[in-house]
Structures are given as C-alpha cells and as structure tokens.
Design a protein around this motif. Structure first.
Motif, short mmCIF file in Angstrom:
data_model
loop_
_atom_site.label_atom_id
_atom_site.label_comp_id
_atom_site.label_asym_id
_atom_site.label_seq_id
_atom_site.Cartn_x
_atom_site.Cartn_y
_atom_site.Cartn_z
N LYS A 1 0.83 -1.21 0.00
CA LYS A 1 0.00 0.00 0.00
C LYS A 1 0.86 1.26 0.00
CE LYS A 1 -3.85 -2.22 2.43
NZ LYS A 1 -4.59 -2.32 3.73
N GLU A 2 2.03 1.16 0.65
CA GLU A 2 2.94 2.32 0.72
C GLU A 2 3.98 2.28 -0.40
OE1 GLU A 2 2.56 4.83 2.76
OE2 GLU A 2 0.79 3.87 3.67
N ASN A 3 3.76 1.39 -1.37
CA ASN A 3 4.66 1.23 -2.52
C ASN A 3 6.11 1.03 -2.09
OD1 ASN A 3 4.81 0.91 -5.35
ND2 ASN A 3 5.70 2.96 -5.56
N GLY B 1 7.78 1.82 0.67
CA GLY B 1 8.43 2.69 1.64
C GLY B 1 9.53 3.54 1.03
N PRO B 2 10.20 4.35 1.85
CA PRO B 2 11.15 5.35 1.34
C PRO B 2 12.42 4.77 0.71
CG PRO B 2 11.18 5.28 3.75
CD PRO B 2 10.02 4.46 3.32
N SER B 3 12.77 3.53 1.01
CA SER B 3 14.02 2.95 0.48
C SER B 3 13.77 1.98 -0.67
CB SER B 3 14.79 2.24 1.60
OG SER B 3 15.12 3.13 2.63
N PHE B 4 12.54 1.96 -1.18
CA PHE B 4 12.20 0.95 -2.17
C PHE B 4 13.01 1.09 -3.45
CE2 PHE B 4 9.11 -0.43 -5.61
CZ PHE B 4 9.41 -1.78 -5.47
N ASN B 5 13.20 2.30 -3.94
CA ASN B 5 13.96 2.48 -5.18
C ASN B 5 15.41 2.04 -5.01
OD1 ASN B 5 11.77 3.44 -6.64
ND2 ASN B 5 12.15 5.59 -6.05
N ASP B 6 15.99 2.32 -3.85
CA ASP B 6 17.35 1.83 -3.58
C ASP B 6 17.39 0.31 -3.60
OD1 ASP B 6 18.46 4.31 -3.40
OD2 ASP B 6 18.51 4.39 -1.21
N GLY C 1 7.51 0.77 -12.22
CA GLY C 1 6.13 0.40 -11.93
C GLY C 1 5.87 0.20 -10.45
N ASP C 2 4.61 -0.12 -10.13
CA ASP C 2 4.23 -0.34 -8.74
C ASP C 2 4.89 -1.60 -8.19
OD1 ASP C 2 2.66 1.90 -8.82
OD2 ASP C 2 0.79 0.80 -9.24
N ILE C 3 4.99 -1.63 -6.89
CA ILE C 3 5.60 -2.77 -6.22
C ILE C 3 4.74 -4.02 -6.42
CG2 ILE C 3 4.45 -2.27 -4.02
CD1 ILE C 3 7.01 -3.22 -2.60
N THR C 4 5.39 -5.15 -6.62
CA THR C 4 4.68 -6.42 -6.75
C THR C 4 4.63 -7.13 -5.40
OG1 THR C 4 6.68 -7.68 -7.27
CG2 THR C 4 5.50 -6.64 -9.12
N LEU C 5 3.83 -8.17 -5.31
CA LEU C 5 3.70 -8.91 -4.06
C LEU C 5 5.03 -9.54 -3.65
CD1 LEU C 5 1.96 -10.04 -1.76
CD2 LEU C 5 1.36 -11.95 -3.26
N VAL C 6 5.73 -10.15 -4.59
CA VAL C 6 7.00 -10.81 -4.23
C VAL C 6 8.05 -9.77 -3.87
CG1 VAL C 6 6.60 -12.96 -5.48
CG2 VAL C 6 7.60 -11.01 -6.69
N GLU C 7 8.01 -8.60 -4.49
CA GLU C 7 8.92 -7.53 -4.08
C GLU C 7 8.60 -7.09 -2.65
OE1 GLU C 7 10.37 -4.80 -7.76
OE2 GLU C 7 8.20 -4.73 -7.35
N ALA C 8 7.33 -6.96 -2.35
CA ALA C 8 6.93 -6.55 -1.00
C ALA C 8 7.38 -7.58 0.03
CB ALA C 8 5.42 -6.34 -0.94
N TRP C 9 7.32 -8.88 -0.33
CA TRP C 9 7.81 -9.92 0.59
C TRP C 9 9.28 -9.69 0.91
CZ3 TRP C 9 5.89 -14.11 3.29
CH2 TRP C 9 6.83 -15.03 3.76
N GLU C 10 10.06 -9.34 -0.09
CA GLU C 10 11.49 -9.13 0.11
C GLU C 10 11.77 -7.83 0.87
OE1 GLU C 10 13.68 -11.38 -0.57
OE2 GLU C 10 12.37 -12.72 -1.70
N VAL C 11 11.05 -6.77 0.53
CA VAL C 11 11.30 -5.45 1.12
C VAL C 11 10.81 -5.39 2.57
CG1 VAL C 11 10.72 -3.00 0.98
CG2 VAL C 11 11.25 -4.28 -1.10
N ALA C 12 9.66 -5.99 2.84
CA ALA C 12 9.07 -5.90 4.19
C ALA C 12 9.75 -6.82 5.19
CB ALA C 12 7.58 -6.23 4.12
N TYR D 1 11.25 -4.45 12.11
CA TYR D 1 10.77 -4.01 10.80
C TYR D 1 11.36 -2.63 10.49
CZ TYR D 1 7.40 -7.79 10.26
OH TYR D 1 6.81 -9.03 10.09
N ARG D 2 11.91 -2.50 9.27
CA ARG D 2 12.59 -1.25 8.91
C ARG D 2 12.11 -0.66 7.58
NH1 ARG D 2 18.76 -3.34 9.64
NH2 ARG D 2 17.87 -5.10 8.50
N TRP D 3 11.16 -1.31 6.92
CA TRP D 3 10.79 -0.88 5.57
C TRP D 3 10.12 0.49 5.55
CZ3 TRP D 3 5.78 0.23 4.32
CH2 TRP D 3 4.78 -0.32 5.13
N THR D 4 9.56 0.94 6.69
CA THR D 4 8.91 2.25 6.73
C THR D 4 9.91 3.39 6.85
OG1 THR D 4 8.67 2.11 9.13
CG2 THR D 4 6.82 1.31 7.79
N GLY D 5 11.18 3.05 7.07
CA GLY D 5 12.20 4.08 7.25
C GLY D 5 12.55 4.34 8.69
#
Length: 631
Positions: A190-192, A194-199, A230-241, A272-276
């Motif tokens: 939902k938050e695409n 978080g702030p470090s997603f592009n990195d 593009g928008d974050i995918t489910l498997v990307e979110a699994w890795e990022v979160a 958890y650190r994905w929110t920054g």
C-alpha cells in the motif's frame, strides 16, 4: 543496527552484562534471582520451553525464504546460511554467525530463479506457499527441539504426551505469525515499498546488518524479483518488508545488541525497517495468560532503550508490539519517550551494578519478597482480579521446596552421620555444605619462582614456586590466576603470606608425592615480615576430603565433565568429575542420578573455582570418590 558487538575495551565482559530476563526475575522476587544466578540452581526444562524455540525457528526460516527462489516443497535446508565462528570481544568468546567471507556459498547466489509464472501474485497464493514452507521447516525445528530436550539432563515431563497434545497447536502458531507478517507485506504494498524501495530495486544501500534473505551481507546486485519500474509487486513486498531477525542458523545469543558501555544486552525478535524507522515486535509462542505478561511491556521498553542507546541516542523506535501467536493477537505496547528511556536507564544501571558487578552477593541482600501475582486474559490483557500478594508467588516458583523464605520449603539434610551402603549398617559422618571451609593461610619463604606451562594441554602458564615453612617443611605452590596481584618485593628468598589457598596432593617425577597449595580466585599474596596467629603450622596442612548428604538439584554437564548441583539445608555446592565417562563410571558405580534424588557423597575434595567452592572427585588406582543414592 540491530546488532552491536561489545566495545573493544570491554569494561564488563561477556558474563557480567544485565539482560531483561535477569532484571525481571529480580523484580518478581530478589531471592529467586539469588537462587538462579548466585547459587546457580537451574530449574527443570519442560517440553514447553522447547516448543517456543521450534515455533520461532520455523517462523524465521519461512520469512527468510524467497518465493521466487524456493519452491513450496523444497527441503528445509535449501536456503540455509553459510556460517563462521567470530570472536566478538577479542577474548576467545566465539559465536557462530552467518559468514562474511567473500567465498561463502550463499543460496541466493546459487539457486536458479523460478519461472515468473510460479511467482505468487495475490495473498492467498503466497499464504499457501508460506504455510507449505512452514510445515517443512516446522518438522525440522520440532525434531531439533526434541533432540536438544532429550539431551538436556535437566529435562522434566514427557515429550510424547506433550507432542500428542501440543504439536499441531505449535504449528498453527507459526501459521499465525505468517499471517501477521503478511499483514506487513500488504501494508508495504500500500505504501509502494516505503522510502528505500527504489534503492532496494537498484541493489543500493544494503544495511550493514541486512534482514536474512539468502544473500551476502555486502551484496550489491538487484534481487532477481526486482522490477525496473512500476508499482511494487507482491513478491517484491515480501522481500522489502522482511524484518531483521536472528538468522535461524546462527548460534545462541550470537546476534545480540550490546550497550556501548557493555553493561546491558538483548536480542531482538523482529525489527521491521521498511517504513524508514525501526519498529520492534516480540514473538510469544503463548496465549499471554501467565503472570509473565506483566513484565513484557518493560521488556519491549528495554529493547527500545537498547536501540536508542546503540544509535547514539539519536534514533527512537517508533512502534513496539507483542505477537501472542497462541490467540492469535498483536498487542501494541506503549512507546516510551526520551525522558522515559532515561528513567529506565537510571533504574537499570544501578541494578546492573548491584547484580553483576558486586564482588560478593550476600543472601540477606536478596530477600524472599515476591511481587504480587496478576491475572491476565488471552492476549496479555490485565484482568480486574485482585492480585495475589504475600507469598502467593511461591506456589509457582521452581525454588519453592528449597528456598529458605518459602512457606513450602521441604526439610533438607543438615550433615551428620548417615549410612552409605544399603548392605551395611556402617555410617559416614557428613559435613553440612555451608560448613565446608577448605581455605588455609600460610607464611613462609619463597624459593625458585618460575612461570610453568600447565599439564595436560601445556597452553596455560601459571606462577609456581616452593615455600619453606621450616626445616624440611615445604609446599609446592601453584598460583592459578591469569593476572595475579604480586606484591612489590616478591622474589626468591622473600617471606610472604598466602591467604585462601587450598591444600592438595601433588606429584611430579622429580619431587614424588608432596603437598601442594593451590591458590585460585579467592587467594592473595602479601609480604609478611612478621608472623600472625592466622598462619597454619605445617602439621595441620593436610588435604581435606568431604562427605556430604544432600539432594540432587540440577546437572551441569559439559564436554569432559560430569557435574551436579547438590543442596542441603545449609547451602549448595557443585560436584564435578573430570576425565570423561571412565572417571564418572568409577564415581557413580552404575548409579544414574535424577533430579530430586537424596544422595551421599564420600571422599570429595574442595576446589576454588572462580571464587566459589566446588567439590571435585578424586579417582586414582587405589581410591575413588563415590556418589550413591542415600539408603
């Protein structure tokens, strides 16, 4: 960072740090802490303890797996981390951690990426994959927990009956943890990201202590599932979160956060650190109805303080949460501000000094004054029931039968004469444990001081010398201290006094049988130009042997050492047999002691071990200490 090693000039050392476990035990009852950490009495290990390790281990293994690299039916070992031994303090305190070596074989680098058509695209699909992984990991963790429990000499209870009643319940707890984590994954989407997603997509700015994900710590290549746009995918979110957690292949307490001053340590469950910003969640394989729930908010506050203090007091935790997997429910915990954290620091630092840095811990400073017992509903919710005060906590305390302040204390032996053999009426005279005092003070002239490598490994080197007490009256002295305090003027021919040494029997090829004075942690050396009434005469320097009647409280076996903690009405003492099974068989004569047994020990010698008296077996060709069940 979720991990911080001790400072290079560690002022405390690995065995003198405070933890929440100790602080909370002291809160529940100071005498309980004294029994556990001063007397060294270990409670029994029921299967329930092992269940908690299995649940957390399986959950962490699922969260470490990647749905684009690991099939739902792959073996549990598919995504295991390569390991290495690390000396985190420079003192030989080795721990097992995920490898940082450049040639380490990480599974993320070696596994082929699954076809995109196999990647989960919605929550139901990834839930199905994760729970299939959980079943496989749980069987591994459950089997490992069972093996460790069966090897634990202090185990209590019956594994088979426990397994029949609770195994599936434990697996369902893992499933509950997966659902909680997938809530985080959905929030991340939902938050695409978080702030470090592009990195993350670019493989940049990987943390020093990354969340365990199957890749090297210093990995700089984008993840196989990372999209270019593009928008974050489910498997990307699994890795990022994915939160940071203790890698399930690492050793016990290998990934702790240690206060910059060394006095406090803790090991986080989930960060958890994905929110920054850091959010700490603690996993409980329970429903939260026990009185332990009262101490959990302070446990989380201690973690918040530890994070703050290990980040130069510049970064605050933004969320604290307990996962009661047995309900299941996520419970939010009040978030302390900086003033609250400073108050906690001002309370814990003096407690650390008292509990961990005192040279002596007299029993009267740790009274049996239990905290009230409170009642909780599922989910750690405090009920309106009136707390049970007075000595009510004694009813659930593992020391209730041996604690001198407990109203439930049983009568224990106090020394005296007792039979030793079921086939004989002959008796041996036993000394109360609290009356054992092997220490002597001697005065004499130093002869031939020298540093000598010690048998049998010849790795340690101790100061040895002879001390002459009179004509033809001498002792061989061994100073069994790493850095002994030697007075100025100590040399060949100096007259010295040694306090708190223990007389033992020695033998060397060039000396034959002789008397030896062992000077360990309690011993001191001083120049002694004049005599004192404390000085023992040579005739009284005889190696002592002790007989005691006591109760077996717990076991402390280690490699090459069979050890048991014995307790009577006057105190407790460890009894140990070195030399492997051959020596222990000679001492036990086929007897297999169990916790709670009444025993008689005959012919033990006393040793000074780290400032505490321990009893040790003597086994020679003509004599062996004996430990037998009391007839």
């Amino acid at each position: 960072m979720p991990v911080l090693d001790p400072p290079s000039e560690d002022p405390v050392g690995p065995y003198s740090r405070l933890s929440h476990t100790q602080a909370d035990m002291h809160r529940r009852c100071p005498k309980m802490w004294y029994q556990r950490y001063v007397l060294g009495l270990l409670g029994g290990s029921p299967p329930l303890f092992a269940m908690g390790h299995a649940v957390e281990g399986a959950l962490n293994r699922v969260m470490r797996d990647s749905p684009v690299l690991v099939t739902h039916d792959a073996t549990s070992e598919t995504f295991d981390s390569p390991l290495e031994e690390v000396d985190i303090s420079g003192t030989g305190n080795l721990v097992i951690r995920p490898s940082t070596q450049s040639n380490a074989s990480w599974p993320g680098l070696n596994l082929a990426t699954l076809d995109v058509s196999e990647w989960p695209r919605e929550r139901l699909e990834i839930t199905t994959w994760a729970k299939a992984r959980a079943r496989i990991h749980f069987e591994r963790e459950w089997s490992h927990a069972k093996e460790e429990w069966l090897e634990d000499p202090n185990r209590v209870g019956d594994w088979d009956s426990f397994e029949e009643k609770r195994k599936e319940e434990a697996c369902q707890m893992v499933f509950a943890g997966i659902e909680f984590h997938l809530d985080e994954v959905e929030n991340c989407m939902k938050e695409n990201g978080g702030p470090s997603f592009n990195d993350w997509r670019a493989g940049k700015n990987r943390p020093k202590w990354p969340s365990p994900d199957g890749f090297p710590y210093t990995h700089t290549i984008a993840h196989p599932c990372a999209e270019s746009s593009g928008d974050i995918t489910l498997v990307e979110a699994w890795e990022v979160a994915r939160p940071w957690f203790c890698d399930p292949d690492a050793g016990l307490f290998a990934l702790a956060a240690i206060h910059p001053d060394g006095w406090l340590q803790g090991e986080y469950d989930l960060v958890y650190r994905w929110t920054g910003s850091p959010r700490i969640h603690d996993v409980k394989a329970s429903v939260g109805t026990s009185d332990f729930s009262f101490g959990y908010p302070e446990q989380l506050a201690t973690y918040a303080y530890l994070w703050w203090s290990t980040h130069n007091k510049q970064e605050l935790v933004t969320e604290l949460e307990i996962w009661y997997l047995g309900v299941p429910v996520r419970k939010k915990i009040h978030l302390p501000d900086e003033k609250s954290l400073l108050r906690l620091e001002n309370r814990l630092k003096p407690l650390h000094k008292k509990l961990k840095m005192s040279e002596h811990n007299p029993e009267n400073e740790y009274p049996g004054t239990p905290a009230p017992v409170r009642t909780f509903a599922p989910g750690g919710v405090l009920t309106d029931s009136t707390p049970l005060t007075g000595m009510a906590r004694c009813g659930s305390c593992e020391y209730q039968l041996v604690c001198s302040d407990s109203p439930l204390k049983e009568e224990l032996a106090k020394g005296g004469a007792t039979r030793f053999s079921p086939t004989s009426e002959a008796k041996v005279n036993c000394i109360p444990i609290g009356n054992i005092d092997p220490f002597v003070t001697i005065r004499g002239t130093v002869r031939e001081p020298n540093m000598v490598k010690q048998w049998p490994t010849f790795e340690k080197e101790y100061l040895e010398f002879f001390i002459d007490l009179g004509p033809s009256e001498w002792l061989a002295v061994v100073i069994k201290q790493e850095n002994p305090k030697i007075p100025f003027g100590f040399e060949h021919g100096a007259t010295v006094r040694i306090r708190n040494g223990i007389i033992a029997s020695g033998w060397k090829k060039n000396l034959g049988a002789h008397k030896r004075l062992d000077v360990s942690a309690s011993g001191t050396i001083e120049l002694a130009p004049t005599s004192s009434e404390d000085d023992a005469t040579f005739a009284k320097l005889i190696p002592e042997e002790y007989n005691i009647q006591a109760q077996v409280y717990n076991f402390n076996h280690q490699d090459g050492k069979w050890a048991v903690k014995l307790i009577d009405d006057t105190g407790s003492a460890s009894f140990q047999v070195w030399g492997g099974e051959e020596k222990s068989r000679a001492v036990l004569e086929g007897y297999n002691p169990e916790r709670g047994d009444e025993v008689v020990l005959v012919g033990a010698q006393a040793k000074d071990q780290y400032g505490k008296i321990v009893l040790q077996a003597r086994v020679t060709k003509t004599f062996a200490t004996r430990l037998r069940p009391k007839p």
